[in-house]
Write a protein that holds these residues in place. Structure first.
Motif, PDB file in Angstrom:
ATOM      1  N   ARG A 100       1.035 -19.274  25.649  1.00 36.06           N
ATOM      2  CA  ARG A 100       1.101 -20.732  25.665  1.00 36.06           C
ATOM      3  C   ARG A 100       2.124 -21.186  26.699  1.00 36.06           C
ATOM      4  O   ARG A 100       3.135 -20.525  26.923  1.00 36.06           O
ATOM      5  CB  ARG A 100       1.515 -21.228  24.269  1.00 36.06           C
ATOM      6  CG  ARG A 100       1.482 -22.710  24.072  1.00 36.06           C
ATOM      7  CD  ARG A 100       0.052 -23.253  24.067  1.00 36.06           C
ATOM      8  NE  ARG A 100       0.081 -24.689  23.958  1.00 36.06           N
ATOM      9  CZ  ARG A 100       0.161 -25.358  22.808  1.00 36.06           C
ATOM     10  NH1 ARG A 100       0.195 -24.692  21.662  1.00 36.06           N
ATOM     11  NH2 ARG A 100       0.192 -26.669  22.787  1.00 36.06           N
ATOM     12  N   SER A 139      -0.574 -31.772  14.839  1.00 34.04           N
ATOM     13  CA  SER A 139      -1.923 -31.393  15.263  1.00 34.04           C
ATOM     14  C   SER A 139      -2.207 -30.002  14.738  1.00 34.04           C
ATOM     15  O   SER A 139      -1.291 -29.190  14.553  1.00 34.04           O
ATOM     16  CB  SER A 139      -2.051 -31.417  16.784  1.00 34.04           C
ATOM     17  OG  SER A 139      -1.154 -30.485  17.380  1.00 34.04           O
ATOM     18  N   THR A 140      -3.480 -29.727  14.461  1.00 34.27           N
ATOM     19  CA  THR A 140      -3.851 -28.429  13.899  1.00 34.27           C
ATOM     20  C   THR A 140      -5.085 -27.871  14.597  1.00 34.27           C
ATOM     21  O   THR A 140      -5.886 -28.598  15.163  1.00 34.27           O
ATOM     22  CB  THR A 140      -4.165 -28.546  12.389  1.00 34.27           C
ATOM     23  OG1 THR A 140      -5.296 -29.388  12.199  1.00 34.27           O
ATOM     24  CG2 THR A 140      -2.985 -29.080  11.616  1.00 34.27           C
ATOM     25  N   THR A 141      -5.177 -26.548  14.544  1.00 33.05           N
ATOM     26  CA  THR A 141      -6.387 -25.835  14.964  1.00 33.05           C
ATOM     27  C   THR A 141      -6.827 -24.986  13.777  1.00 33.05           C
ATOM     28  O   THR A 141      -6.065 -24.125  13.325  1.00 33.05           O
ATOM     29  CB  THR A 141      -6.109 -24.929  16.164  1.00 33.05           C
ATOM     30  OG1 THR A 141      -5.594 -25.699  17.249  1.00 33.05           O
ATOM     31  CG2 THR A 141      -7.369 -24.216  16.602  1.00 33.05           C
ATOM     32  N   PRO A 142      -8.032 -25.253  13.230  1.00 31.23           N
ATOM     33  CA  PRO A 142      -8.995 -26.269  13.642  1.00 31.23           C
ATOM     34  C   PRO A 142      -8.557 -27.680  13.240  1.00 31.23           C
ATOM     35  O   PRO A 142      -7.616 -27.844  12.450  1.00 31.23           O
ATOM     36  CB  PRO A 142     -10.274 -25.851  12.905  1.00 31.23           C
ATOM     37  CG  PRO A 142      -9.773 -25.157  11.682  1.00 31.23           C
ATOM     38  CD  PRO A 142      -8.526 -24.429  12.100  1.00 31.23           C
ATOM     39  N   LEU A 143      -9.249 -28.674  13.793  1.00 28.00           N
ATOM     40  CA  LEU A 143      -8.949 -30.063  13.474  1.00 28.00           C
ATOM     41  C   LEU A 143      -9.332 -30.370  12.028  1.00 28.00           C
ATOM     42  O   LEU A 143     -10.172 -29.707  11.427  1.00 28.00           O
ATOM     43  CB  LEU A 143      -9.721 -31.000  14.410  1.00 28.00           C
ATOM     44  CG  LEU A 143      -9.444 -30.861  15.913  1.00 28.00           C
ATOM     45  CD1 LEU A 143     -10.410 -31.733  16.693  1.00 28.00           C
ATOM     46  CD2 LEU A 143      -8.005 -31.228  16.219  1.00 28.00           C
ATOM     47  N   TYR A 178      -8.817 -21.582   4.887  1.00 24.79           N
ATOM     48  CA  TYR A 178      -7.647 -21.108   5.632  1.00 24.79           C
ATOM     49  C   TYR A 178      -6.452 -21.012   4.696  1.00 24.79           C
ATOM     50  O   TYR A 178      -6.404 -21.671   3.653  1.00 24.79           O
ATOM     51  CB  TYR A 178      -7.328 -22.038   6.807  1.00 24.79           C
ATOM     52  CG  TYR A 178      -8.386 -22.026   7.883  1.00 24.79           C
ATOM     53  CD1 TYR A 178      -8.258 -21.205   8.990  1.00 24.79           C
ATOM     54  CD2 TYR A 178      -9.533 -22.811   7.765  1.00 24.79           C
ATOM     55  CE1 TYR A 178      -9.245 -21.165   9.967  1.00 24.79           C
ATOM     56  CE2 TYR A 178     -10.528 -22.782   8.740  1.00 24.79           C
ATOM     57  CZ  TYR A 178     -10.373 -21.960   9.832  1.00 24.79           C
ATOM     58  OH  TYR A 178     -11.350 -21.916  10.791  1.00 24.79           O
ATOM     59  N   GLU A 196       2.700 -28.299  16.053  1.00 26.48           N
ATOM     60  CA  GLU A 196       1.372 -27.815  16.427  1.00 26.48           C
ATOM     61  C   GLU A 196       1.107 -26.537  15.629  1.00 26.48           C
ATOM     62  O   GLU A 196       1.812 -25.553  15.790  1.00 26.48           O
ATOM     63  CB  GLU A 196       1.309 -27.529  17.921  1.00 26.48           C
ATOM     64  CG  GLU A 196       1.622 -28.733  18.798  1.00 26.48           C
ATOM     65  CD  GLU A 196       1.719 -28.353  20.268  1.00 26.48           C
ATOM     66  OE1 GLU A 196       0.681 -27.946  20.829  1.00 26.48           O
ATOM     67  OE2 GLU A 196       2.832 -28.426  20.818  1.00 26.48           O
ATOM     68  N   THR A 198      -1.620 -23.573  14.235  1.00 26.93           N
ATOM     69  CA  THR A 198      -2.896 -22.854  14.230  1.00 26.93           C
ATOM     70  C   THR A 198      -2.985 -22.098  12.912  1.00 26.93           C
ATOM     71  O   THR A 198      -2.127 -21.260  12.608  1.00 26.93           O
ATOM     72  CB  THR A 198      -2.991 -21.871  15.408  1.00 26.93           C
ATOM     73  OG1 THR A 198      -2.906 -22.596  16.634  1.00 26.93           O
ATOM     74  CG2 THR A 198      -4.303 -21.107  15.368  1.00 26.93           C
TER      75      THR A 198
END
Length: 551
Positions: A100, A139-143, A178, A196, A198
């Protein structure tokens, strides 16, 4: 008459007038650029540095900044403000590296926590950073993950909201399928906190019992099982020492009940995720399943330890690391890598597995590196041999099924009384147990004969009447000393003018030659009233000791 007023001062041409108008603008732009450059130089040389902290659930992961290795996790260092290309790489190279580009603000801490799992599906990370301003951004992954601040639902990510009161707070990220992520944050007036996240895919041990069967003695049955080595499980986090054993009497098949087609279609990736989740997140010593079966009927080796290894109860779902694992001696727990309904192929493989478990488990070994042994004539030397347990049997050093180092049926020339188990077995296993996938050691003394020479000693591993497949090794022993004296025999009168030489030590063996009374021959060995001699043409054979005299 129209009055005309004349001006005697010259008027500038249009291009000259434009140049006069641009000059102040150029000066203003130059001043602004100089000011910006001065500000940048001040920031570069005089602004306080920022702090970068990088942690990992796998200790000792490499931290790489702008292509240079700068340390290992847990890592923390002050760095000049700016943007950096960051990479975190597991020490075992068993997982994908995390990469990153991040910006570092002056006088602030940027925190990175990475969960380097065995694949991109089973990995996660959290980045916390501060910027001038105010508010909280997530913010997250996935949204679409739900965000909770101090147990209050504040919305769905991505979101930005006013910052909570300065101080310590708990941020929780949750999404179906998750693992939940809880983060401790600190908010400060005048700064905007950005998180952020994940999320790590939930491999989910929760399941239901689909079948069970008693393990009984069964006729020989072939079953191919994919070993841990092919799954690279031990490369992810390393193996562990099994300490609890109990004979297996029952097998159970547990469906993991997944509704995620991506997991069902990639069973080996799912299995690796289960292993990583069990060891890293739930703090279990290993997978709770001895074996796993996918919808196609492929059987995988799960928990390390071979036969007899005690299982961990998974009926409670293993929801958190705070649960104390319950053991189930005597039970083989088998996981089904599929939905609740077990496929016909998987059901048939479970039936074959139960039959296979009713047989003596495969006994196989691989010898470790060997070093030639040198010893003086008549002296003793200690030898240590290492073997890798590549079968499914658990080796032990006690009882009728103990594993022994064997020199074969013959009596070894190096037999050492009082140190060997007997004259054909130098040693038993050093450890109490050696599960499959681990190394067992055998230590013993060699007593050299009173003469010199080079010897090739053959050893292998045995368990009862079984020899471990692939365990034969040749140990080169050099004995320093005088040469062995040559023993001879003289053929005596037989009454018929010759003595038969046979291929073995008995009258039932075929005649291969005849020798004449009065002749002498080199004595090679003796056995039960028979002498092995070396013939003139280089062959060897056996003659009856009744008509032979030693010289």
């Amino acid at each position: 008459m129209q009055e005309v007023i004349l001006n005697d001062s010259p008027q500038p041409s249009p291009p000259l007038r434009a140049r006069r108008m641009l000059t102040p603008l150029i000066l203003i732009a130059a001043a602004a650029g100089l000011l910006a450059a001065s500000f940048w130089l001040f920031q570069y040389f005089f602004a306080p540095p920022g702090s970068l902290q990088i942690t990992s659930l796998q200790p000792g992961a490499e931290v790489i900044l702008d292509g240079q290795v700068v340390g290992k996790t847990d890592y923390r260092e002050s760095r000049r403000a700016g943007r950096y290309q960051i990479e975190v790489r597991s020490a075992t190279r068993s997982s994908l590296p995390w990469k990153r580009q991040l910006g570092l603000e002056p006088a602030t801490l940027t925190s990175v926590d990475v969960d380097l799992g065995p694949s991109s599906t089973f990995s996660g990370s959290t980045i916390l950073s501060l910027n001038r301003g105010s508010g909280l951004s997530v913010s997250t992954t996935p949204l679409g993950a739900r965000v909770f601040l101090d147990a209050t639902d504040i919305g769905t990510a991505p979101l930005t909201r006013p910052a909570p009161s300065p101080g310590n707070h708990t941020l929780k990220i949750a999404m179906s399928g998750y693992l939940d992520k809880e983060i401790q944050i600190v908010t400060t007036s005048g700064w905007k906190l950005t998180a952020e996240v994940t999320l790590f895919k939930n491999p989910d041990f929760g399941g239901s019992l689909s079948a069970q069967s008693e393990i009984k003695v069964a006729p020989p049955s072939e079953l191919k099982i994919v070993p841990r080595s092919e799954l690279s499980l031990d490369k992810i986090l390393g193996s562990y020492a099994v300490s609890n054993y109990s004979p297996w009497t029952k097998a159970e098949l547990w469906s993991l009940n997944s509704t995620d087609p991506a997991l069902i279609q990639t069973p080996t990736e799912w299995l690796r995720g289960l292993y990583y989740h069990a060891v890293v997140h739930l703090l279990l010593p290993d997978l709770p399943f001895q074996y796993l079966i996918d919808p196609a009927g492929v059987v995988y080796e799960g928990r390390s330890g071979g036969n007899w290894a005690v299982t961990t109860d998974i009926s409670s779902g293993l929801l958190s690391s705070s649960q104390a694992p319950i053991t189930r001696p005597g039970v083989v727990e088998v996981g089904y890598l599929g939905a609740k309904e077990v496929s016909p192929a998987a059901g048939e493989s479970f039936r074959k597995l139960v039959l296979w478990l009713g047989q003596p488990p495969k006994l196989a070994a691989l010898a470790g590196p060997l070093t030639d042994v040198t010893v003086d004539a008549g002296k003793q030397v200690e030898v240590s041999l290492s073997f890798h347990n590549s079968g499914f049997a658990t080796w032990s050093n006690f009882g009728d099924q103990r594993v022994l180092l064997s020199s074969g049926a013959r009596i070894s020339i190096f037999y050492t009384s009082g140190n060997w188990v007997d004259n054909t077995h130098p040693a038993t296993l050093n450890q109490t147990y050696t599960p499959n996938g681990q190394d067992g050691k055998f230590k013993f003394l060699l007593t050299a004969p009173a003469y010199g020479g080079d010897f090739d000693e053959i050893f292998n591993l045995t368990q009862g009447a079984r020899v471990a497949e692939g365990s034969e090794i040749h140990l080169k022993v050099h004995v320093s000393g005088p040469p062995k004296p040559v023993a001879q025999v003289k053929i005596e009168d037989t009454g018929v003018g010759f003595l038969r030489v046979r291929s073995g030590s008995g009258v039932g063996y075929a005649e291969i030659a005849r020798v004449i009374p009065g002749e002498t021959y080199e004595l090679l060995s003796e056995q039960s009233g028979w002498y092995q001699i070396k013939l003139k043409d280089g062959r060897s054979g056996w003659v009856s000791a009744q008509f032979v005299t030693k010289l």
